[in-house]
Design an enzyme around this catalytic site. Structure first.
Site, short mmCIF file in Angstrom:
data_model
loop_
_atom_site.label_atom_id
_atom_site.label_comp_id
_atom_site.label_asym_id
_atom_site.label_seq_id
_atom_site.Cartn_x
_atom_site.Cartn_y
_atom_site.Cartn_z
N HIS A 199 -1.13 18.70 3.43
CA HIS A 199 -0.71 17.86 4.56
C HIS A 199 0.66 18.29 5.07
O HIS A 199 1.64 17.54 4.96
CB HIS A 199 -0.67 16.39 4.14
CG HIS A 199 -2.00 15.84 3.72
ND1 HIS A 199 -2.57 16.12 2.50
CD2 HIS A 199 -2.86 15.02 4.36
CE1 HIS A 199 -3.73 15.49 2.40
NE2 HIS A 199 -3.94 14.82 3.51
N LEU A 228 -2.70 4.99 -0.49
CA LEU A 228 -1.68 4.38 0.37
C LEU A 228 -1.56 2.89 0.09
O LEU A 228 -2.54 2.19 -0.12
CB LEU A 228 -2.01 4.64 1.83
CG LEU A 228 -1.92 6.11 2.26
CD1 LEU A 228 -2.29 6.28 3.73
CD2 LEU A 228 -0.52 6.67 2.01
N GLU A 266 -1.97 -10.28 -6.48
CA GLU A 266 -2.35 -9.55 -7.68
C GLU A 266 -2.03 -8.05 -7.59
O GLU A 266 -1.72 -7.42 -8.60
CB GLU A 266 -3.85 -9.74 -7.96
CG GLU A 266 -4.22 -11.15 -8.40
CD GLU A 266 -4.46 -12.11 -7.25
OE1 GLU A 266 -4.72 -13.31 -7.51
OE2 GLU A 266 -4.40 -11.66 -6.07
#
Length: 608
Positions: A31, A119, A358
């Protein structure tokens, strides 16, 4: 900064771009365009604001840098080359077999605390590191997180933004690379920096909007971030994806691909450079704070006493916290139900309320583990599924965390299926290197809670809501990978765990009235389940019934089948096959076909 500094930073940014292009070209993948947009941001951070002892990555005073946009790994590796941590030769091994410079960063690389690439994971971990600095280590290191604008669509990022704002983590800075383009088309807000600033400001963050390619503005913003008090800082930087190369600059469809003509691109960027950076080390050697250790005095329960395993978990963890000053606890706002409140009362300075977030809870645990603490995070087993990607990334990060899921199975009773953990055993068994434990009584729970602290990787312990009889003495040992033989018989073997152990024992009594003798095995260690005793008992009878308060897929039954692979033993699995409703605990077990009567019938059916 003077003109020479400015020129140097511009050249350093160009070198970071060039090396990102070279690394991706050598690999034939990667990338580079996502790396090129953040080159100035990282050049200024590396040369002027990051405080790291390059000779000692383990220095507790080191700042921490997390690439939440982990796909920009070529930029990170180019920074490490400029700092003298990796050589140019190693840089060009990017993504090759055996290279530590993987496609997305992992802790195999110096100064990388956790694996990133999924991500929305990096910033929540950064929150955990910043909390560790303030409340645990009590050290002044700063946590810098490079974020992409695409990942701001992830809910976990906003869990992190809100938690950091609520805690006033002024030692945390998010550097947001707003390059406008995602993997497939433009991002939600494009170059509207104000849209990001308004949202982040509402979460209590100090925001700074800058041109992400101007070293002067970047330098000011980074200095302001470190000097800001009482709240975290977000540097919102407008950048251009593929900056510096006309063939890819601000063009769609170039994400995740090496440049088609790397030589032309390198020429346009001015060619390779050999600049080095003397990274500023921390001010002075420091020692992280550690809480005092005491004696381990686990709670003891009398055989025959009725005690919920969730209660034993809370009391055992409080005792472990006294014995080990490195143990910390994180809650998902259900400490009264999981019984984590016992730890909170005994050790409030090491208790962290993460509220109903969570993902942030698990990520904070990963961050605390990276700083050498031993975290236990607890919520309902059903709700840990919200954080499953973070559990998976914890394994990729080689993290050691202890997770506890209460309210497992239909035996919780009237609350109904939304509260029932019925997938958890399968989910945690599938995690690389994990340990999965399911105790059936209070003394077993207490011992396993204590033993978890010394294990490696992701450890999961399942607890039960209702009270169950204590069947083991307080001095019994429960080795991981083992099992306990509670009854021996010659006609069939019943393998159970947790609440179904008690149903299996009751079924054995019913079968005895039928003139049938069975072996009952407590398989408290569901992963690993490699006990020679279990195999021996199963093969001795030739017929096995497994019974679990869990869906039939992926849980205890499948673990037993794996252990018996290649054996001629006949196995029948009992699990929860239909969608539960509301009913009492015993009615739930009956309706699910996993109570004592169902076990009795399954054994008789096998014998017929």
């Amino acid at each position: 900064m003077d003109e020479l500094d400015y020129r140097f930073l511009c050249e350093l940014a160009a070198q970071l771009r060039v090396d990102s292009v070279r690394a991706a070209a050598a690999a034939g993948s990667g990338h580079p365009t996502s790396s090129m947009s953040a080159a100035e941001l990282m050049a200024v951070l590396l040369a002027r604001h990051l405080r790291v002892d390059v000779e000692n990555p383990a220095n507790p005073a080191n700042d921490h840098l997390i690439f939440s946009k982990g796909h920009a790994s070529p930029l990170l590796y180019a920074m490490l080359k400029a700092a003298g941590v990796v050589t140019d030769e190693e840089l060009l091994t990017f993504r090759r077999r055996g290279s530590r410079l993987e496609g997305h960063p992992t802790p195999e690389v110096p100064f990388v605390d956790v694996a990133t690439g999924s991500l929305g994971f990096g910033l929540p971990v950064g929150v955990g590191l910043a909390l560790s600095a303030r409340r645990l280590d009590r050290l002044p290191y700063h946590v810098w997180v490079l974020c992409g604008d695409s990942e701001l669509a992830e809910g976990s990022m906003w869990e992190a933004f809100e938690h950091a704002g609520h805690e006033g983590l002024n030692n945390l800075t998010a550097i947001i690379d707003v390059n406008r383009l995602g993997q497939h088309g433009p991002t939600r807000h494009g170059w509207d920096l104000g849209a990001y600033a308004a949202r982040l400001g509402a979460f209590g963050w100090h925001t700074i909007e800058i041109d992400g390619h101007d070293p002067g503005q970047i330098d000011y913003a980074l200095a302001d971030a470190r000097a800001t008090r009482r709240r975290p800082t977000a540097i919102i930087a407008r950048t251009c994806k593929g900056r510096g190369v006309s063939a890819v600059e601000n063009r769609e469809g170039k994400h995740g691909k090496p440049l088609e003509d790397a030589e032309q691109a390198l020429g346009e960027l001015g060619g390779p450079r050999a600049l080095t950076v003397r990274v500023t080390p921390p001010d002075a050697p420091v020692t992280p704070y550690r809480y005092a250790d005491g004696a381990l005095d686990l709670p003891k329960y009398a055989v025959g006493e009725q005690v919920a395993t969730r209660t034993a978990f809370g009391e055992a963890l409080a005792a472990l916290g006294t014995a080990r000053g490195d143990v910390v606890a994180l809650d998902g706002e259900v400490a009264d139900s999981t019984k984590l409140e016992a730890f909170a009362k005994a050790h409030p300075e090491r208790f962290f309320e993460c509220y109903i977030a969570e993902q942030q809870m698990v990520a904070a645990a990963v961050g605390m583990d990276a700083r050498g603490w031993t975290p236990y995070a607890a919520t309902f087993a059903a709700f840990l599924t919200r954080a499953y990607d973070f559990v998976r990334m914890a394994a990729v990060s080689r993290a050691g965390i202890c997770l506890v899921g209460s309210h497992g199975g239909v035996s919780i009773g009237e609350d109904g299926p939304s509260q029932m953990g019925l997938e958890d055993l399968a989910a945690f068994r599938a995690v690389h290197g994990s340990t999965v434990l399911y105790p059936c009584d209070a003394n077993q729970t207490a011992r396993l809670v204590a033993d978890m602290a010394a294990m490696e990787g992701v450890r999961y312990l399942r607890t039960t809501r209702g009270e169950t009889p204590v069947i083991y003495g307080p001095d019994e040992e429960f080795p991981v990978g083992g099992c306990k033989i509670l009854r021996t018989g010659g006609q069939a073997t019943v393998v159970a765990a947790g609440v179904t152990v008690h149903e299996a024992l009751a079924a054995a009594d019913l079968l005895a009235e039928d003139g049938v003798s069975v072996t009952v095995v407590d398989a408290y260690s569901i992963k690993p389940l490699d006990s020679p005793e279990l195999v021996e008992m199963a093969e001795a009878t030739g017929k096995v019934v497994t019974v679990e308060d869990h869906w039939p897929e992926g849980g205890l039954g499948d673990a037993v089948l794996s252990a018996l692979a290649g054996s001629p033993v006949r196995v029948r699995k009992l699990g929860v096959s239909g969608m539960p409703g509301s009913a009492t605990a015993q009615e739930q077990l009956e309706d699910a076909g996993i109570d004592r009567h169902a076990i009795r019938e399954a054994v008789l059916s096998l014998l017929r």
